[in-house]
Scaffold this active site. Sequence first.
Site, PDB file in Angstrom:
ATOM      1  N   CYS A  40     -31.973  76.272   9.920  1.00  0.00           N
ATOM      2  CA  CYS A  40     -32.615  75.757  11.128  1.00  0.00           C
ATOM      3  C   CYS A  40     -31.962  74.423  11.462  1.00  0.00           C
ATOM      4  CB  CYS A  40     -34.135  75.648  10.967  1.00  0.00           C
ATOM      5  SG  CYS A  40     -34.735  74.338   9.878  1.00  0.00           S
ATOM      6  N   ARG A  89     -38.770  75.063   9.404  1.00  0.00           N
ATOM      7  CA  ARG A  89     -38.650  76.526   9.404  1.00  0.00           C
ATOM      8  C   ARG A  89     -37.830  77.079   8.253  1.00  0.00           C
ATOM      9  NH1 ARG A  89     -36.236  77.113  15.237  1.00  0.00           N
ATOM     10  NH2 ARG A  89     -35.215  75.226  14.487  1.00  0.00           N
ATOM     11  N   ASP A 144     -39.891  75.952  16.702  1.00  0.00           N
ATOM     12  CA  ASP A 144     -39.871  74.807  15.796  1.00  0.00           C
ATOM     13  C   ASP A 144     -41.237  74.124  15.799  1.00  0.00           C
ATOM     14  OD1 ASP A 144     -39.340  72.568  14.283  1.00  0.00           O
ATOM     15  OD2 ASP A 144     -37.421  72.158  15.257  1.00  0.00           O
TER      16      ASP A 144
END
Length: 155
Positions: free
Chosen positions: A9, A15, A124
């Site tokens: 990420c 994440r 996100d």
Amino acid sequence: MTVRVLFVCLGNICRSPMAEAIFQRLVDDAGLSRRIEVDSAGTSAYHVGELAHPGTRRVLSRHGIAYDGRARQLAPGDATNGKTYFIAMDAENAEVLRDRFGDLPHVHRLLDFATHTPVHDVPDPYYTDNFDYVYRLVEDGCRGLLAAIRTDEGL
């Protein structure tokens, strides 16, 4: 041969560490920890060395998953470290992987493996604080990813 799974990420604090922790739990539960190596990294250096976001740690803890990893940035060696599945959290992360490493054979978005959502990119939670929703998406994708790897690799 060990298969490597690298979750990616932007900053490696929300994440991708969540995916790393969930996937590691699934791999351990399946008795495949000697066959599948799990890691995560960020495309940026914004948070290198930091613990995962408190929201990520909280949601993992509520699900009985411990995680104490620290953020790191993608490194050139990540693309030359054996058979690696690069699992991006969104299309932008996948594009960065291709830009940095060229045409890798196993670059996928995590939710390409999900079976219970029409969403393609993991949002996100750094900006939305929606860690529970992201957990559900990531868990769904991780379950599908493990099934696909088991099939593809004969595990």
